[in-house]
Scaffold this active site. Structure first.
Site, PDB file in Angstrom:
ATOM      1  N   LYS A  81      46.627  37.614  46.523  1.00  0.00           N
ATOM      2  CA  LYS A  81      46.065  36.714  45.509  1.00  0.00           C
ATOM      3  C   LYS A  81      44.813  37.325  44.882  1.00  0.00           C
ATOM      4  CE  LYS A  81      44.850  31.768  45.330  1.00  0.00           C
ATOM      5  NZ  LYS A  81      44.783  30.559  46.193  1.00  0.00           N
ATOM      6  N   SER A 157      47.226  26.910  44.471  1.00  0.00           N
ATOM      7  CA  SER A 157      46.763  27.948  43.565  1.00  0.00           C
ATOM      8  C   SER A 157      47.391  29.319  43.834  1.00  0.00           C
ATOM      9  CB  SER A 157      45.231  28.059  43.654  1.00  0.00           C
ATOM     10  OG  SER A 157      44.818  28.349  44.984  1.00  0.00           O
ATOM     11  N   SER A 181      47.259  25.040  48.843  1.00  0.00           N
ATOM     12  CA  SER A 181      47.424  26.158  47.914  1.00  0.00           C
ATOM     13  C   SER A 181      48.393  27.239  48.338  1.00  0.00           C
ATOM     14  CB  SER A 181      46.059  26.795  47.607  1.00  0.00           C
ATOM     15  OG  SER A 181      45.265  25.893  46.881  1.00  0.00           O
TER      16      SER A 181
END
Length: 470
Positions: A81, A157, A181
């Site tokens: 990420k 996310s 997330s």
């Protein structure tokens, strides 16, 4: 086998490299080809590290030729990420102003995966600064599409990792979770994910030299995504453990003492009694039946203690901390990127210091009540999201939509707030979209969550990898 290396689970990929059945170079090249084929349609991988991945693979092959022992993830590609440092690569958080913010060292979980032989193949997309919404859309890299149906979000996310893993661009993704997330992208993309106990994995979430404030310290946990629960287990075994770079990480053994059988599972189909979509309830029921067949004592009609309190204190703590940095952060979020946080605040005044301190004590009391519940029921089965997947950006459209999304995430929010582990696992496909559930456990008993999730997966199947649908 060489024609579809990217389809293999991570454990099988690493075993093939260690046995000399394929080279790490061939494995990486196969994934790079897959990324070239599908990433234009999905936009999950942001910074592709092709040359670096090839160099890492060549070093793995050199070591094997020299007779060196290779790690449990030898040659396995993984995405990271955009929040998490890879040495020598910008950690952008999806922000134009951070485009040249080159990391000086690998973050602890990246370092652990690399030490086990894994190969970072690229950064992955996310909402700008993690603050612009739930959908994986950043100012710097645009939107990530859900590979099952681009009309719905892949979640966030860690949405880039979810979409990349689902489409075979990498067998593992490294995201983080502060309220769903990694679990939400897993559920919406048809893969599995682990949110570990607070302190189980070492991490470094600094931006620059400053450590994060209290809420960001206690709520955010790095965690892996994978297509199979067994691959989650493999990543878990590599990532678990203490590290001097993170004083929160504790030296707990990855596997706890056996518990009396049959193990009790509390089924919480409608957390807090706020409503659950029939398709989501059916997913929980399918998982409950799978666990019953596996020999668990499935206890239905239960609910988590003080769920509303947990969500409220979470929101008030985070709102108070957002308020202190909002004037600096807001301009970085781009057009419309501010709406999600402003809708979260909804005109409410942030807590002043005395109230903020009281809220930190309230957290401990809620944790104590959850610990008592989990002492009676070592596992909890519930939804990841109590509604079907939603339209990209719906969480920021207006106050009603925002509240609907937040309500649907309530069990994820509370789980992160309390700090206990959870594994998201798929349960099937309905009307062309994947659905999943989560198994929540006692602190530092990720092993119980993983084992139960494996039983669900064994009976309900693995849904990915898939080709993107347009």
């Amino acid at each position: 086998m060489r024609d579809a290396l990217w389809k293999m689970p991570a454990r099988a990929q690493a075993a093939a490299v260690r046995a000399g059945e394929v080279t790490a170079a061939e494995l990486v090249e196969d994934h790079l080809t897959r990324i070239a084929e599908v990433n234009p349609a999905v936009n999950a991988v942001t910074q592709l590290l092709a040359d670096r991945a090839r160099a890492d693979a060549a070093e793995t092959d050199r070591r094997r030729a020299a007779g060196a022992a290779l790690g449990p993830l030898a040659g396995v590609p993984f995405t990271v990420k955009e929040t998490t440092d890879i040495e020598g690569v910008p950690t952008t958080f999806g922000v134009e102003q951070f485009r040249d913010r080159v990391a000086r060292a690998d973050a602890p979980p990246v370092a652990r995966l690399r030490a086990a032989g894994a190969v970072p193949i690229g950064h992955s997309n996310m909402p700008t600064l993690i603050l612009a919404g739930v959908h994986a859309r950043s100012v710097l890299y645009g939107d990530t599409a859900n590979p099952w149906d681009p009309k719905v979000t892949p979640g966030g996310s860690s949405g880039g990792d979810g979409a990349a893993v689902a489409t075979g661009m990498a067998p593992l993704g490294l995201g983080n979770d502060s309220g769903g997330s990694v679990r939400l992208p897993a559920s919406f993309c048809g893969v599995a994910a682990l949110k570990p106990t607070y302190g189980r994995f070492a991490a470094d979430h600094r931006i620059g030299s400053d450590d994060p404030s209290f809420a960001s310290q206690i709520l955010v946990s790095d965690g892996p995504l994978a297509r199979t629960v067994d691959d989650l287990r493999l990543a878990y075994e590599v990532l678990a453990g203490a590290d001097p770079r993170d004083p929160r990480a504790v030296p707990m053994p990855p596997y706890g003492e056996p518990l009396p059988r049959p193990l009790k599972v509390a089924v919480v189909a409608d957390p807090g009694g706020r409503g659950v979509h029939p398709t989501v309830r059916a997913a929980v029921e399918r998982a409950a039946e799978a666990l019953r067949e596996a020999g668990y004592e499935v206890c239905e009609g239960l609910d988590m203690p003080r769920l509303d309190d947990a969500v409220e204190v979470y929101e008030r703590l985070t709102r108070a901390e957002f308020a202190t940095t909002w004037p600096v952060v807001k301009p970085l979020l781009g057009e419309g990127g501010h709406r999600y946080i402003e809708l979260s605040m909804d005109g409410a005044a942030p807590a002043e210091l005395p109230e903020y301190l009281r809220l930190t004590g309230a957290r401990l009391g809620i944790q104590r009540d959850w610990a008592g519940f989990l002492d009676a029921y070592p596992l909890v089965l519930g939804p990841v999201f109590t509604d079907p997947p939603f339209v990209p950006g719906d969480e920021s459209r207006d106050l009603e939509s925002h509240r609907r999304v937040q309500k649907a995430l309530r069990l994820c929010t509370a789980t992160s707030f309390v700090g206990v582990p959870a594994v998201a696992v798929p349960t099937g496909v309905v009307d062309g979209l994947p659905y999943g559930v989560q198994l929540i456990g006692r602190a530092y008993r990720e092993d119980l969550c993983l084992t139960a999730a494996e039983e669900v997966e064994r009976r309900l199947g693995v849904l990915t990898p898939i080709d993107p649908r347009t």
